[in-house]
Design a protein around this motif. Structure first.
Motif, PDB file in Angstrom:
ATOM      1  N   GLN A  64      18.398  84.190  54.865  1.00 20.02           N
ATOM      2  CA  GLN A  64      17.507  83.028  54.922  1.00 20.02           C
ATOM      3  C   GLN A  64      16.987  82.628  53.545  1.00 20.02           C
ATOM      4  O   GLN A  64      17.009  81.455  53.177  1.00 20.02           O
ATOM      5  CB  GLN A  64      16.339  83.319  55.857  1.00 20.02           C
ATOM      6  N   LYS A  65      16.537  83.594  52.767  1.00 22.18           N
ATOM      7  CA  LYS A  65      15.959  83.278  51.453  1.00 22.18           C
ATOM      8  C   LYS A  65      16.990  82.664  50.511  1.00 22.18           C
ATOM      9  O   LYS A  65      16.675  81.760  49.753  1.00 22.18           O
ATOM     10  CB  LYS A  65      15.327  84.523  50.829  1.00 22.18           C
ATOM     11  N   ILE A  66      18.223  83.148  50.564  1.00 20.48           N
ATOM     12  CA  ILE A  66      19.248  82.579  49.688  1.00 20.48           C
ATOM     13  C   ILE A  66      19.674  81.194  50.179  1.00 20.48           C
ATOM     14  O   ILE A  66      19.805  80.264  49.385  1.00 20.48           O
ATOM     15  CB  ILE A  66      20.443  83.548  49.549  1.00 20.48           C
ATOM     16  N   ILE A  67      19.851  81.037  51.469  1.00 26.40           N
ATOM     17  CA  ILE A  67      20.238  79.729  52.018  1.00 26.40           C
ATOM     18  C   ILE A  67      19.178  78.681  51.725  1.00 26.40           C
ATOM     19  O   ILE A  67      19.505  77.523  51.432  1.00 26.40           O
ATOM     20  CB  ILE A  67      20.552  79.835  53.526  1.00 26.40           C
ATOM     21  N   GLU A  68      17.901  79.056  51.772  1.00 25.00           N
ATOM     22  CA  GLU A  68      16.815  78.117  51.471  1.00 25.00           C
ATOM     23  C   GLU A  68      16.977  77.492  50.081  1.00 25.00           C
ATOM     24  O   GLU A  68      16.576  76.361  49.862  1.00 25.00           O
ATOM     25  CB  GLU A  68      15.454  78.825  51.535  1.00 25.00           C
ATOM     26  N   HIS A  69      17.551  78.230  49.151  1.00 27.63           N
ATOM     27  CA  HIS A  69      17.704  77.736  47.787  1.00 27.63           C
ATOM     28  C   HIS A  69      18.977  76.916  47.571  1.00 27.63           C
ATOM     29  O   HIS A  69      19.081  76.207  46.583  1.00 27.63           O
ATOM     30  CB  HIS A  69      17.684  78.902  46.794  1.00 27.63           C
TER      31      HIS A  69
END
Length: 109
Positions: free
Chosen positions: A32-37
């Motif tokens: 989730q954290k990487i996809i958010e970026h």
């Protein structure tokens, strides 16, 4: 070790440095954290530094495969950096090393 992801950029790539295990407890947060970026960066390469990851389970591998699929939608490439030997062996045994690029250092990207 706590699970932490820190983000930075250099001239070549957007870098996500992961510390801690990528397991069933942390894989969703990792993804989730990487996809958010992905939408907010202009770099074509997303380098995931795994130098401080000593354990990954099937949920973690699934999260990485999901990142690969998602990155293609965003016209970006995920590159894994600095895999410890035990993590590298898992990628080789599962043949994931054939579908995802791995490098020893960010300079090789």
């Amino acid at each position: 070790m706590d699970f932490v992801i820190t983000f930075s950029e250099n001239e070549k790539a957007f870098v996500a440095k992961v510390s801690g295990d990528i397991d069933a407890y942390h894989s969703a947060t990792f993804k989730q954290k990487i996809i958010e970026h992905m939408d907010n960066i202009d770099k074509k390469i997303i380098a995931v530094d795994l130098s401080e990851v000593s354990y990954i389970d099937s949920a973690g591998l699934g999260a990485i495969v999901s990142l690969i699929k998602e990155s293609k939608k965003h016209e970006k490439e995920v590159v894994l950096l600095s895999l410890q030997n035990q993590i590298r062996r898992i990628f080789e045994m599962t043949k994931l090393d054939k579908i995802i690029r791995t490098e020893d250092t960010i300079e090789e990207v």
